[in-house]
Motif scaffolding. Structure first.
Motif, PDB file in Angstrom:
ATOM      1  N   ARG A 195       6.568   4.629  16.464  1.00 48.92           N
ATOM      2  CA  ARG A 195       7.717   5.436  16.044  1.00 48.92           C
ATOM      3  C   ARG A 195       7.949   5.320  14.544  1.00 48.92           C
ATOM      4  NH1 ARG A 195      11.194   4.510  21.491  1.00 48.92           N
ATOM      5  NH2 ARG A 195      10.463   6.407  22.518  1.00 48.92           N
ATOM      6  N   ILE A 196       7.770   4.135  14.018  1.00 49.03           N
ATOM      7  CA  ILE A 196       7.903   3.955  12.569  1.00 49.03           C
ATOM      8  C   ILE A 196       6.850   4.773  11.832  1.00 49.03           C
ATOM      9  CG2 ILE A 196       7.632   2.265  10.710  1.00 49.03           C
ATOM     10  CD1 ILE A 196       8.863   0.200  12.667  1.00 49.03           C
ATOM     11  N   ALA A 197       5.622   4.753  12.353  1.00 52.72           N
ATOM     12  CA  ALA A 197       4.533   5.507  11.727  1.00 52.72           C
ATOM     13  C   ALA A 197       4.781   7.005  11.806  1.00 52.72           C
ATOM     14  CB  ALA A 197       3.207   5.155  12.402  1.00 52.72           C
ATOM     15  N   LEU A 198       5.247   7.470  12.952  1.00 47.29           N
ATOM     16  CA  LEU A 198       5.512   8.909  13.124  1.00 47.29           C
ATOM     17  C   LEU A 198       6.650   9.376  12.230  1.00 47.29           C
ATOM     18  CD1 LEU A 198       5.151   9.248  17.002  1.00 47.29           C
ATOM     19  CD2 LEU A 198       3.738  10.400  15.273  1.00 47.29           C
ATOM     20  N   ASN A 199       7.654   8.533  12.032  1.00 47.77           N
ATOM     21  CA  ASN A 199       8.789   8.878  11.178  1.00 47.77           C
ATOM     22  C   ASN A 199       8.536   8.606   9.702  1.00 47.77           C
ATOM     23  OD1 ASN A 199      10.367   9.670  13.389  1.00 47.77           O
ATOM     24  ND2 ASN A 199      11.108   7.580  13.734  1.00 47.77           N
ATOM     25  N   ASP A 200       7.365   8.038   9.410  1.00 46.05           N
ATOM     26  CA  ASP A 200       7.017   7.687   8.026  1.00 46.05           C
ATOM     27  C   ASP A 200       8.086   6.792   7.404  1.00 46.05           C
ATOM     28  OD1 ASP A 200       5.331   7.674   5.862  1.00 46.05           O
ATOM     29  OD2 ASP A 200       6.068   9.552   5.008  1.00 46.05           O
ATOM     30  N   SER A 201       8.569   5.846   8.200  1.00 44.33           N
ATOM     31  CA  SER A 201       9.654   4.963   7.756  1.00 44.33           C
ATOM     32  C   SER A 201       9.173   3.784   6.925  1.00 44.33           C
ATOM     33  CB  SER A 201      10.415   4.436   8.983  1.00 44.33           C
ATOM     34  OG  SER A 201      10.917   5.482   9.767  1.00 44.33           O
ATOM     35  N   TRP A 202       7.869   3.488   7.005  1.00 47.77           N
ATOM     36  CA  TRP A 202       7.317   2.343   6.252  1.00 47.77           C
ATOM     37  C   TRP A 202       5.869   2.668   5.912  1.00 47.77           C
ATOM     38  CZ3 TRP A 202      10.365  -1.953   5.145  1.00 47.77           C
ATOM     39  CH2 TRP A 202       9.719  -3.010   4.509  1.00 47.77           C
ATOM     40  N   LYS A 203       5.501   2.511   4.660  1.00 48.38           N
ATOM     41  CA  LYS A 203       4.152   2.851   4.225  1.00 48.38           C
ATOM     42  C   LYS A 203       3.145   1.785   4.624  1.00 48.38           C
ATOM     43  CE  LYS A 203       4.913   6.760   2.140  1.00 48.38           C
ATOM     44  NZ  LYS A 203       4.347   8.022   2.676  1.00 48.38           N
ATOM     45  N   SER A 204       1.968   2.243   5.019  1.00 47.90           N
ATOM     46  CA  SER A 204       0.885   1.319   5.332  1.00 47.90           C
ATOM     47  C   SER A 204       0.258   0.797   4.039  1.00 47.90           C
ATOM     48  CB  SER A 204      -0.182   2.046   6.161  1.00 47.90           C
ATOM     49  OG  SER A 204      -1.408   1.334   6.154  1.00 47.90           O
ATOM     50  N   PRO A 205      -0.194  -0.453   4.022  1.00 46.91           N
ATOM     51  CA  PRO A 205      -0.878  -0.975   2.827  1.00 46.91           C
ATOM     52  C   PRO A 205      -2.170  -0.230   2.514  1.00 46.91           C
ATOM     53  CG  PRO A 205      -0.209  -2.750   4.295  1.00 46.91           C
ATOM     54  CD  PRO A 205      -0.012  -1.481   5.051  1.00 46.91           C
ATOM     55  N   VAL A 206      -2.726   0.468   3.520  1.00 45.44           N
ATOM     56  CA  VAL A 206      -3.968   1.226   3.315  1.00 45.44           C
ATOM     57  C   VAL A 206      -3.708   2.707   3.617  1.00 45.44           C
ATOM     58  CG1 VAL A 206      -5.593  -0.661   3.656  1.00 45.44           C
ATOM     59  CG2 VAL A 206      -4.678   0.546   5.644  1.00 45.44           C
ATOM     60  N   GLU A 207      -2.595   3.204   3.135  1.00 44.72           N
ATOM     61  CA  GLU A 207      -2.200   4.593   3.377  1.00 44.72           C
ATOM     62  C   GLU A 207      -3.296   5.554   2.923  1.00 44.72           C
ATOM     63  OE1 GLU A 207       0.423   7.096   5.143  1.00 44.72           O
ATOM     64  OE2 GLU A 207       0.759   4.940   4.891  1.00 44.72           O
ATOM     65  N   GLY A 208      -3.593   6.545   3.755  1.00 39.34           N
ATOM     66  CA  GLY A 208      -4.620   7.529   3.437  1.00 39.34           C
ATOM     67  C   GLY A 208      -5.956   7.243   4.087  1.00 39.34           C
ATOM     68  N   ALA A 209      -6.086   6.091   4.745  1.00 42.59           N
ATOM     69  CA  ALA A 209      -7.353   5.764   5.405  1.00 42.59           C
ATOM     70  C   ALA A 209      -7.587   6.660   6.614  1.00 42.59           C
ATOM     71  CB  ALA A 209      -7.348   4.294   5.845  1.00 42.59           C
ATOM     72  N   LEU A 210      -8.854   7.029   6.824  1.00 47.28           N
ATOM     73  CA  LEU A 210      -9.238   7.855   7.968  1.00 47.28           C
ATOM     74  C   LEU A 210     -10.201   7.128   8.910  1.00 47.28           C
ATOM     75  CD1 LEU A 210      -9.840  11.348   6.283  1.00 47.28           C
ATOM     76  CD2 LEU A 210      -7.984  10.740   7.845  1.00 47.28           C
ATOM     77  N   PHE A 211     -10.715   5.986   8.451  1.00 44.09           N
ATOM     78  CA  PHE A 211     -11.711   5.244   9.236  1.00 44.09           C
ATOM     79  C   PHE A 211     -11.417   3.752   9.150  1.00 44.09           C
ATOM     80  CE2 PHE A 211     -13.544   9.020   7.334  1.00 44.09           C
ATOM     81  CZ  PHE A 211     -14.173   9.668   8.399  1.00 44.09           C
ATOM     82  N   PHE A 212     -11.813   3.018  10.165  1.00 43.76           N
ATOM     83  CA  PHE A 212     -11.765   1.561  10.108  1.00 43.76           C
ATOM     84  C   PHE A 212     -12.753   0.996  11.122  1.00 43.76           C
ATOM     85  CE2 PHE A 212      -8.438   2.664  13.217  1.00 43.76           C
ATOM     86  CZ  PHE A 212      -8.782   1.867  14.300  1.00 43.76           C
ATOM     87  N   HIS A 213     -13.148  -0.227  10.891  1.00 42.04           N
ATOM     88  CA  HIS A 213     -14.004  -0.922  11.848  1.00 42.04           C
ATOM     89  C   HIS A 213     -13.673  -2.407  11.807  1.00 42.04           C
ATOM     90  CE1 HIS A 213     -16.616  -2.770   8.785  1.00 42.04           C
ATOM     91  NE2 HIS A 213     -16.688  -1.585   8.190  1.00 42.04           N
ATOM     92  N   ALA A 214     -14.075  -3.112  12.842  1.00 44.64           N
ATOM     93  CA  ALA A 214     -13.830  -4.545  12.914  1.00 44.64           C
ATOM     94  C   ALA A 214     -14.712  -5.283  11.910  1.00 44.64           C
ATOM     95  CB  ALA A 214     -14.106  -5.056  14.327  1.00 44.64           C
ATOM     96  N   ARG A 215     -14.250  -6.439  11.472  1.00 44.92           N
ATOM     97  CA  ARG A 215     -14.989  -7.198  10.457  1.00 44.92           C
ATOM     98  C   ARG A 215     -16.366  -7.650  10.955  1.00 44.92           C
ATOM     99  NH1 ARG A 215     -12.262  -9.123   5.997  1.00 44.92           N
ATOM    100  NH2 ARG A 215      -9.988  -8.883   5.990  1.00 44.92           N
ATOM    101  N   HIS A 216     -16.508  -7.863  12.252  1.00 45.41           N
ATOM    102  CA  HIS A 216     -17.761  -8.443  12.745  1.00 45.41           C
ATOM    103  C   HIS A 216     -18.885  -7.411  12.876  1.00 45.41           C
ATOM    104  CE1 HIS A 216     -15.804  -7.027  16.496  1.00 45.41           C
ATOM    105  NE2 HIS A 216     -17.050  -6.761  16.872  1.00 45.41           N
ATOM    106  N   VAL A 217     -18.599  -6.141  12.550  1.00 48.90           N
ATOM    107  CA  VAL A 217     -19.661  -5.124  12.579  1.00 48.90           C
ATOM    108  C   VAL A 217     -19.870  -4.584  11.173  1.00 48.90           C
ATOM    109  CG1 VAL A 217     -19.119  -4.487  14.950  1.00 48.90           C
ATOM    110  CG2 VAL A 217     -18.071  -3.218  13.075  1.00 48.90           C
TER     111      VAL A 217
END
Length: 236
Positions: A195-217
């Protein structure tokens, strides 16, 4: 009756100011010989007082002050309750805010008992399965990636479409998800973060990212790395 008295006060004060300004300019309107004939004690001009009175007239018109007459016939400006109750230094009511101090505080303020629609549930499920054991910042980053994908034009335009897109999220198998423990603290956090993300109530530290993966890969992506949070590395 009060409005008539107030209007009369505004007119009277304005006329007094106009008279004062005309008197103050008299020495410039006449020739030097005529102005010199006036006694120095006959005209007393206080520019600061004139400016102050004009400001009070403007405040009277806007309702910030009211007027009262003293026994000597002088006009006294009295702040209204609205003016008196305004905190010192606040320029307008819209500037009085109570911002939260942390993402954890904002999460605790969310009502997670409200029912979820299909889109909200898809987003919360992605947060739950991808990052339920991570920090709130890491969970928010995952949620914002899903939202960013739906808005990018490069992925499905709905949150459920992004989550269920083939070969994107490992927890989606055979077009479905594993069961969710909806009574757990992990699920409540996932709902609140969504809900916070949908309301844009708090910015992500990596705002604008479209991809992610786990560290072990190490997928070998040729993408711009934005940063890493907890167990995930984020790209755009």
């Amino acid at each position: 009756m009060l409005k008539m008295v107030r209007a009369a006060s505004v007119v009277a004060i304005s006329c007094t100011l106009a008279s004062a300004v005309l008197t103050a300019d008299a020495g410039f309107a006449f020739g030097n010989d005529q102005s010199a004939a006036l006694s120095a004690s006959a005209i007393v001009v206080d520019a600061a007082q004139i400016a102050s009175d004009q400001e009070n007239v403007d405040r009277l018109k806007s309702g910030e002050v009211t007027t009262s007459l003293t026994q000597d016939g002088d006009i006294v400006f009295i702040p209204t309750d609205r003016e008196q109750s305004k905190p010192e230094g606040a320029e307008s009511d819209s500037e009085i805010t109570n911002p939260v101090s942390s993402l954890a505080e904002l999460v605790s303020m969310q009502d997670v008992r409200e029912p979820l629609n299909a889109e909200e549930r898809c987003l919360a499920s992605a947060v739950y399965f991808e990052s339920k054991g991570e920090s709130l910042a890491g969970q928010l980053a995952v949620a914002r990636v899903v939202i960013a994908r739906s808005q990018s034009g490069r992925f499905p335009s709905t949150l459920c479409g992004v989550v269920y897109q083939k070969s994107q999220f490992s927890f989606v198998r055979g077009g479905g998800m594993p069961p969710i423990s909806t009574g757990s603290a992990h699920w409540r956090n996932a709902v609140a973060i969504s809900r916070i993300a949908l309301n844009d109530s708090w910015k992500s530290p990596v705002e604008g990212a479209l991809f992610f993966h786990a560290r072990h890969v190490s997928p070998g992506w040729r993408l711009t790395r934005i940063g890493s949070i907890d167990n995930h590395i984020f790209y755009r």
